[in-house]
Design a protein around this motif. Structure first.
Motif, PDB file in Angstrom:
ATOM      1  N   CYS A  15      -0.962   3.228  -3.055  1.00  0.00           N
ATOM      2  CA  CYS A  15      -0.441   2.782  -4.351  1.00  0.00           C
ATOM      3  C   CYS A  15      -0.268   3.939  -5.336  1.00  0.00           C
ATOM      4  CB  CYS A  15      -1.357   1.709  -4.940  1.00  0.00           C
ATOM      5  SG  CYS A  15      -1.574   0.264  -3.859  1.00  0.00           S
ATOM      6  N   LEU A  16      -1.322   4.724  -5.568  1.00  0.00           N
ATOM      7  CA  LEU A  16      -1.214   5.831  -6.515  1.00  0.00           C
ATOM      8  C   LEU A  16      -0.327   6.950  -5.989  1.00  0.00           C
ATOM      9  CD1 LEU A  16      -4.872   6.059  -7.876  1.00  0.00           C
ATOM     10  CD2 LEU A  16      -2.824   5.493  -9.194  1.00  0.00           C
ATOM     11  N   ALA A  17      -0.277   7.129  -4.681  1.00  0.00           N
ATOM     12  CA  ALA A  17       0.565   8.182  -4.109  1.00  0.00           C
ATOM     13  C   ALA A  17       2.021   7.753  -3.972  1.00  0.00           C
ATOM     14  CB  ALA A  17       0.022   8.597  -2.734  1.00  0.00           C
ATOM     15  N   GLY A  18       2.305   6.468  -4.153  1.00  0.00           N
ATOM     16  CA  GLY A  18       3.673   5.997  -3.975  1.00  0.00           C
ATOM     17  C   GLY A  18       4.091   6.003  -2.520  1.00  0.00           C
ATOM     18  N   ALA A  19       3.109   5.815  -1.612  1.00  0.00           N
ATOM     19  CA  ALA A  19       3.378   5.825  -0.175  1.00  0.00           C
ATOM     20  C   ALA A  19       3.441   4.385   0.353  1.00  0.00           C
ATOM     21  CB  ALA A  19       2.292   6.615   0.556  1.00  0.00           C
ATOM     22  N   THR A  20       3.662   4.244   1.656  1.00  0.00           N
ATOM     23  CA  THR A  20       3.801   2.920   2.266  1.00  0.00           C
ATOM     24  C   THR A  20       2.440   2.291   2.522  1.00  0.00           C
ATOM     25  OG1 THR A  20       5.837   3.617   3.350  1.00  0.00           O
ATOM     26  CG2 THR A  20       4.750   1.667   4.241  1.00  0.00           C
ATOM     27  N   PRO A  21       2.210   1.066   2.076  1.00  0.00           N
ATOM     28  CA  PRO A  21       0.952   0.373   2.383  1.00  0.00           C
ATOM     29  C   PRO A  21       0.797   0.185   3.889  1.00  0.00           C
ATOM     30  CG  PRO A  21       2.093  -0.712   0.581  1.00  0.00           C
ATOM     31  CD  PRO A  21       3.051   0.281   1.159  1.00  0.00           C
ATOM     32  N   GLY A  22      -0.440   0.154   4.354  1.00  0.00           N
ATOM     33  CA  GLY A  22      -0.708   0.032   5.781  1.00  0.00           C
ATOM     34  C   GLY A  22      -0.088  -1.192   6.413  1.00  0.00           C
ATOM     35  N   ILE A  23       0.000  -2.295   5.683  1.00  0.00           N
ATOM     36  CA  ILE A  23       0.557  -3.529   6.233  1.00  0.00           C
ATOM     37  C   ILE A  23       2.036  -3.381   6.544  1.00  0.00           C
ATOM     38  CG2 ILE A  23       1.086  -4.508   3.972  1.00  0.00           C
ATOM     39  CD1 ILE A  23      -0.204  -6.435   7.052  1.00  0.00           C
ATOM     40  N   GLN A  24       2.709  -2.403   5.930  1.00  0.00           N
ATOM     41  CA  GLN A  24       4.138  -2.177   6.155  1.00  0.00           C
ATOM     42  C   GLN A  24       4.425  -0.940   7.006  1.00  0.00           C
ATOM     43  OE1 GLN A  24       5.568  -1.945   2.093  1.00  0.00           O
ATOM     44  NE2 GLN A  24       5.948  -4.152   1.978  1.00  0.00           N
ATOM     45  N   ALA A  25       3.401  -0.178   7.335  1.00  0.00           N
ATOM     46  CA  ALA A  25       3.603   1.086   8.051  1.00  0.00           C
ATOM     47  C   ALA A  25       3.688   0.870   9.556  1.00  0.00           C
ATOM     48  CB  ALA A  25       2.460   2.051   7.737  1.00  0.00           C
ATOM     49  N   SER A  26       4.535   1.631  10.220  1.00  0.00           N
ATOM     50  CA  SER A  26       4.613   1.588  11.679  1.00  0.00           C
ATOM     51  C   SER A  26       3.370   2.266  12.257  1.00  0.00           C
ATOM     52  CB  SER A  26       5.879   2.292  12.163  1.00  0.00           C
ATOM     53  OG  SER A  26       5.825   3.675  11.850  1.00  0.00           O
ATOM     54  N   PRO A  27       2.989   1.931  13.483  1.00  0.00           N
ATOM     55  CA  PRO A  27       1.757   2.487  14.062  1.00  0.00           C
ATOM     56  C   PRO A  27       1.838   3.977  14.331  1.00  0.00           C
ATOM     57  CG  PRO A  27       2.949   1.193  15.694  1.00  0.00           C
ATOM     58  CD  PRO A  27       3.632   0.947  14.389  1.00  0.00           C
ATOM     59  N   PHE A  28       0.659   4.627  14.300  1.00  0.00           N
ATOM     60  CA  PHE A  28       0.574   6.042  14.626  1.00  0.00           C
ATOM     61  C   PHE A  28       0.637   6.283  16.132  1.00  0.00           C
ATOM     62  CE2 PHE A  28      -2.028   6.982  10.547  1.00  0.00           C
ATOM     63  CZ  PHE A  28      -0.871   7.266   9.850  1.00  0.00           C
ATOM     64  N   SER A  29       0.398   5.243  16.928  1.00  0.00           N
ATOM     65  CA  SER A  29       0.432   5.386  18.381  1.00  0.00           C
ATOM     66  C   SER A  29       1.673   4.689  18.929  1.00  0.00           C
ATOM     67  CB  SER A  29      -0.820   4.769  19.008  1.00  0.00           C
ATOM     68  OG  SER A  29      -0.928   3.405  18.678  1.00  0.00           O
ATOM     69  N   GLY A  30       2.303   5.285  19.936  1.00  0.00           N
ATOM     70  CA  GLY A  30       3.490   4.688  20.523  1.00  0.00           C
ATOM     71  C   GLY A  30       4.739   4.980  19.726  1.00  0.00           C
ATOM     72  N   PRO A  31       5.916   4.766  20.311  1.00  0.00           N
ATOM     73  CA  PRO A  31       7.180   5.117  19.672  1.00  0.00           C
ATOM     74  C   PRO A  31       7.787   4.015  18.790  1.00  0.00           C
ATOM     75  CG  PRO A  31       7.582   4.489  21.930  1.00  0.00           C
ATOM     76  CD  PRO A  31       6.096   4.415  21.735  1.00  0.00           C
ATOM     77  N   ALA A  32       7.153   2.849  18.736  1.00  0.00           N
ATOM     78  CA  ALA A  32       7.744   1.717  18.005  1.00  0.00           C
ATOM     79  C   ALA A  32       7.823   1.990  16.505  1.00  0.00           C
ATOM     80  CB  ALA A  32       6.926   0.448  18.260  1.00  0.00           C
ATOM     81  N   GLY A  33       8.942   1.584  15.908  1.00  0.00           N
ATOM     82  CA  GLY A  33       9.116   1.729  14.468  1.00  0.00           C
ATOM     83  C   GLY A  33       9.576   3.121  14.083  1.00  0.00           C
TER      84      GLY A  33
END
Length: 336
Positions: A242-260
């Motif tokens: 929120c303070l960084a203006g970044a993507t919330p975790g619920i909307q972020a693609s996973p760090f593992s695998g190529p999806a998203g």
């Protein structure tokens, strides 16, 4: 088991990242972080992640040629847009200004947005402590923790880190902990090897305790301290998303695998000049606290195992099994 120097690991990792599309600056910054994890004995965040990073460069989940953009919207508020590149290069760009501003103003913040996994968070906060400042860091992650009483993941494991200077160019101690009982990378590591996980690390898709790592990855991570862990994850989400203006975790693609596409998560750092706020009393007060911790039977300062591993590995090198060594050489273009 073969041994490699930390420098050799960094050199080969950088070569592998460049070979898969990272620019020199992106590769150099991330390779230093990977080598730092191996140097401190934190294998789950070291070379284990290199194939994932290379895959994400080639599939476009990370922009290998991203050039971070620095801005200063207020005198003590600094921002770097990572441009969907690795977090490490963006942090490297903003850190010098963060340190200088904190020294002159007493406190300063650095927000990193549109970035990616920053690896070991303490790797970054420790650099703040080495500059004589108290460093506090937050990083959010794709959702893997459910709200207390729920089953659907809405918050990431969301680590936070505190690094306290020793007044001699180092860190007196460093805390780095996630909002989950264990870092998700530890579950991923065991899933790949087919090992069971201890009960209490993860829940399956039905919200039931499991010792099956693969089932845990399909479910949610157990928050540390029950509902208090959810609170810690929410605290980090407020800073790093929120303070960084970044993507919330619920909307972020996973760090593992190529999806998203790119996850575009964030980090947030605060640096404080200890003598300004304490009136010069910081070192004495810290000594009292540290002495009390050390006087307790069996007590130790946070980060003690990391420091011991660093000292051992500095003289002995990093143990790298043959499979990992072959993977590293192959990705760097030096293997069969």
């Amino acid at each position: 088991m073969p041994r490699m120097t930390v420098d050799a690991i960094e050199t080969l990792a950088a070569a592998a990242l460049r070979r898969h599309g990272a620019s020199e600056a992106q590769a150099r910054a991330l390779a230093a972080g990977l080598a730092g994890a191996e140097r401190d004995g934190i294998r789950s965040h070291g070379l284990m992640y290199l194939p994932v990073y290379c895959e994400h460069l080639t599939c476009g989940k990370v922009v290998g040629g991203a050039e971070p953009v620095f801005s200063r919207p207020a005198p003590a508020s600094l921002v770097v847009d990572a441009g969907s590149g690795f977090a490490h290069a963006a942090i490297d760009l903003g850190l010098p200004a963060l340190l200088d501003t904190a020294r002159s103003q007493g406190i300063a913040s650095l927000a990193i947005r549109n970035s990616y996994n920053c690896g070991i968070l303490a790797y970054h906060t420790e650099r703040i402590a080495e500059a004589g400042l108290v460093g506090l860091g937050f990083t959010n992650a794709p959702a893997s923790i459910a709200p207390w009483g729920g089953r659907r993941a809405v918050l990431g494991t969301n680590p936070w880190s505190l690094a306290v200077p020793d007044g001699k160019g180092g860190a007196r101690f460093v805390i780095d902990q996630s909002a989950s009982v264990i870092a998700k990378s530890e579950v991923i590591k065991r899933s790949k090897s087919g090992e069971a996980i201890p009960e209490g690390w993860a829940l399956d898709a039905e919200g039931k305790p499991t010792t099956d790592a693969a089932a845990g990855l399909k479910g949610t991570m157990v928050p540390s301290g029950g509902y208090k862990g959810v609170g810690a994850a929410l605290l980090v989400e407020v800073f790093a998303a929120c303070l960084a203006g970044a993507t919330p975790g619920i909307q972020a693609s996973p760090f593992s695998g190529p999806a998203g596409g790119p996850p575009k998560t964030g980090q947030f750092f605060i640096a404080l000049a200890p003598d300004i706020s304490s009136g010069g009393a910081f070192a004495d007060r810290l000594a009292v606290v540290v002495e009390a911790l050390g006087a307790e039977t069996g007590g130790r300062l946070p980060g003690g195992r990391r420091a011991a591993a660093r000292a051992r590995i500095a003289s002995e090198g990093v143990e790298v099994d043959e499979t990992t060594e072959a993977m590293l050489l192959r990705l760097a273009g030096q293997g069969a």
